[in-house]
Design a protein around this motif. Structure first.
Motif, PDB file in Angstrom:
ATOM      1  N   GLY A 113       0.812  -1.204   0.000  1.00 15.88           N
ATOM      2  CA  GLY A 113       0.000   0.000   0.000  1.00 15.88           C
ATOM      3  C   GLY A 113       0.846   1.254   0.000  1.00 15.88           C
ATOM      4  O   GLY A 113       2.076   1.203   0.102  1.00 15.88           O
ATOM      5  N   PRO A 114       0.194   2.420  -0.112  1.00 13.16           N
ATOM      6  CA  PRO A 114       0.932   3.680  -0.178  1.00 13.16           C
ATOM      7  C   PRO A 114       1.692   3.948   1.109  1.00 13.16           C
ATOM      8  O   PRO A 114       1.204   3.673   2.205  1.00 13.16           O
ATOM      9  CB  PRO A 114      -0.177   4.721  -0.380  1.00 13.16           C
ATOM     10  CG  PRO A 114      -1.379   3.963  -0.798  1.00 13.16           C
ATOM     11  CD  PRO A 114      -1.264   2.613  -0.221  1.00 13.16           C
ATOM     12  N   VAL A 120       0.568  -0.280   7.387  1.00 11.90           N
ATOM     13  CA  VAL A 120       1.167  -1.043   6.297  1.00 11.90           C
ATOM     14  C   VAL A 120       0.149  -2.072   5.817  1.00 11.90           C
ATOM     15  O   VAL A 120      -0.474  -2.743   6.634  1.00 11.90           O
ATOM     16  CB  VAL A 120       2.442  -1.781   6.768  1.00 11.90           C
ATOM     17  CG1 VAL A 120       3.064  -2.566   5.627  1.00 11.90           C
ATOM     18  CG2 VAL A 120       3.437  -0.783   7.342  1.00 11.90           C
ATOM     19  N   GLY A 121       0.029  -2.183   4.516  1.00 13.98           N
ATOM     20  CA  GLY A 121      -0.943  -3.141   4.005  1.00 13.98           C
ATOM     21  C   GLY A 121      -2.323  -2.532   3.852  1.00 13.98           C
ATOM     22  O   GLY A 121      -3.321  -3.181   4.134  1.00 13.98           O
ATOM     23  N   LEU A 167      -7.330  -2.895   5.168  1.00 19.90           N
ATOM     24  CA  LEU A 167      -6.790  -1.783   5.946  1.00 19.90           C
ATOM     25  C   LEU A 167      -6.025  -2.289   7.174  1.00 19.90           C
ATOM     26  O   LEU A 167      -6.333  -3.357   7.727  1.00 19.90           O
ATOM     27  CB  LEU A 167      -7.931  -0.870   6.418  1.00 19.90           C
ATOM     28  CG  LEU A 167      -8.708  -0.126   5.336  1.00 19.90           C
ATOM     29  CD1 LEU A 167      -9.882   0.625   5.924  1.00 19.90           C
ATOM     30  CD2 LEU A 167      -7.802   0.855   4.614  1.00 19.90           C
ATOM     31  N   ASP A 168      -5.074  -1.495   7.600  1.00 19.60           N
ATOM     32  CA  ASP A 168      -4.286  -1.817   8.788  1.00 19.60           C
ATOM     33  C   ASP A 168      -4.889  -1.067   9.970  1.00 19.60           C
ATOM     34  O   ASP A 168      -4.835   0.161  10.025  1.00 19.60           O
ATOM     35  CB  ASP A 168      -2.836  -1.387   8.563  1.00 19.60           C
ATOM     36  CG  ASP A 168      -1.922  -1.797   9.712  1.00 19.60           C
ATOM     37  OD1 ASP A 168      -0.711  -1.543   9.615  1.00 19.60           O
ATOM     38  OD2 ASP A 168      -2.422  -2.364  10.714  1.00 19.60           O
ATOM     39  N   VAL A 194      -9.026   6.397  -3.633  1.00 22.57           N
ATOM     40  CA  VAL A 194      -8.678   5.216  -4.408  1.00 22.57           C
ATOM     41  C   VAL A 194      -9.897   4.537  -4.992  1.00 22.57           C
ATOM     42  O   VAL A 194      -9.781   3.702  -5.875  1.00 22.57           O
ATOM     43  CB  VAL A 194      -7.902   4.225  -3.519  1.00 22.57           C
ATOM     44  CG1 VAL A 194      -8.839   3.447  -2.618  1.00 22.57           C
ATOM     45  CG2 VAL A 194      -7.050   3.289  -4.340  1.00 22.57           C
ATOM     46  N   SER A 195     -11.078   4.860  -4.547  1.00 22.40           N
ATOM     47  CA  SER A 195     -12.261   4.145  -4.992  1.00 22.40           C
ATOM     48  C   SER A 195     -12.916   4.814  -6.175  1.00 22.40           C
ATOM     49  O   SER A 195     -14.075   4.590  -6.439  1.00 22.40           O
ATOM     50  CB  SER A 195     -13.267   4.017  -3.850  1.00 22.40           C
ATOM     51  OG  SER A 195     -13.871   5.261  -3.574  1.00 22.40           O
TER      52      SER A 195
END
Lengths: 205, 114
Positions: A113-114, A120-121, A167-168, A194-195
């Motif tokens: 992920g960004p 993270v993730g 999502l983290d 992002v969607s």
């Protein structure tokens, strides 16, 4: 199929919260159960929703634990994704390094992920329709020899059917940061950015 | 010829599922009286389930209350500013549904029944 909270260790694992007695090798028992469920349900995708690693001093070699937690899934050739839980990086290996390990495993769809998003993730996957190749266009052309040929164009008409967000949600407090289950604006701004619909489709009203 | 506009279908994003480990925490403000306010903090993850409009029964499947609530103890608005603002389309008129239809968590194990 979602698989939650495996809590695997470097060892074969210690049983807890089970009426099974005697009980040893909890990780092996869990893997056996997973195999039965995967054969029964035959999912197209598996999502591990965190705490794949037990932490708490038992997952001190994250790479070896990550090598075994998804084996039941990868042996069946099933694609899989994962998010982190609060225990996964408890014993030293960072989330960033664990993402890299997981990306090296078979059929992994995990992404880091960004980097400007908290955690993270954080990533998304799109489920597309299983369209076969479709003949799009037929074109008749005449060459300089007045022969008529056909040019046939093929392409896949895959349709975006479903979006999966990963999502983290953080881990236990470290120092002054209390990140336990706390999403911050970078994450919820990200899901709006992002969607954007790459290929939206029609909904019946 | 008059322009025909679609009235039975609309362009929208596909449905979405969302996965993250720790269940959400959401606070709610309750104002019981015009002279004073009482703030009620309620964790949305453990709120009363919605009711199936067809059967009238709560949409509550499986076992629960096997352990204490495991949701986050703090929040920065992800539910209201993130999830509820992610809509199926950019249209803000009525009938615009939320993009995310299901949120799925982990973290809460439950203990096995004797």
């Amino acid at each position: 199929m979602q698989i939650a909270d495996l809590h695997f260790s470097v060892s074969s694992g210690v049983c807890r919260d089970t009426p099974l007695a005697p009980c040893t090798g909890s990780d092996n028992l869990t893997s056996t159960l997973l195999s039965r469920m995967l054969d029964a349900e035959q999912p197209d995708l598996v999502v591990f929703s965190g705490d794949q690693l037990n932490g708490q001093g038992t997952a001190w070699d994250a790479r070896s634990v990550l090598a075994k937690f998804a084996r039941s899934v990868t042996e069946r050739g099933i694609p899989w994704a994962a998010v982190f839980g609060n225990h996964d990086d408890e014993d030293g290996d960072t989330r960033e390094s664990q993402i890299k390990y997981m990306q090296g495993l078979p059929y992994s769809l995990v992404q880091a992920g960004p980097k400007d998003i908290h955690g993270v993730g954080n990533y998304l996957l799109k489920v597309m329709s299983a369209d076969s190749l479709v003949v799009l266009n037929l074109m008749a052309v005449s060459s300089q020899w007045f022969a008529v040929g056909l040019i046939v164009f093929f392409h896949r008409s895959k349709t975006h059917l479903l979006t999966l967000y990963f999502l983290d949600s953080g881990s236990y407090s470290k120092g002054f940061l209390n990140w336990f289950g706390l999403f911050v604006p970078t994450e919820y701004d990200w899901i709006h950015q992002v969607s954007a619909p790459a290929s939206p489709h029609w909904h019946d009203v | 010829m008059d322009q025909i506009t679609p009235d039975t279908r609309r362009l929208a994003k596909p449905n979405a599922l969302m996965f993250f480990h720790i269940p959400l925490y959401v606070s709610r403000l309750v104002i019981p009286h015009k002279l004073f306010m009482i703030t009620s903090f309620r964790e949305e993850s453990y709120a009363a389930p919605d009711v199936d409009p067809n059967t009238g029964r709560p949409l509550d499947v499986g076992l629960h209350d096997l352990e204490g609530q495991g949701s986050a103890r703090k929040q920065d608005g992800f539910f209201h500013k993130g999830l509820l603002q992610a809509l199926e389309s950019d249209h803000r008129a009525g009938g615009n549904a939320k993009e995310v239809k299901v949120v799925s968590n982990g973290h809460c194990h439950g203990q096995s029944l004797p």
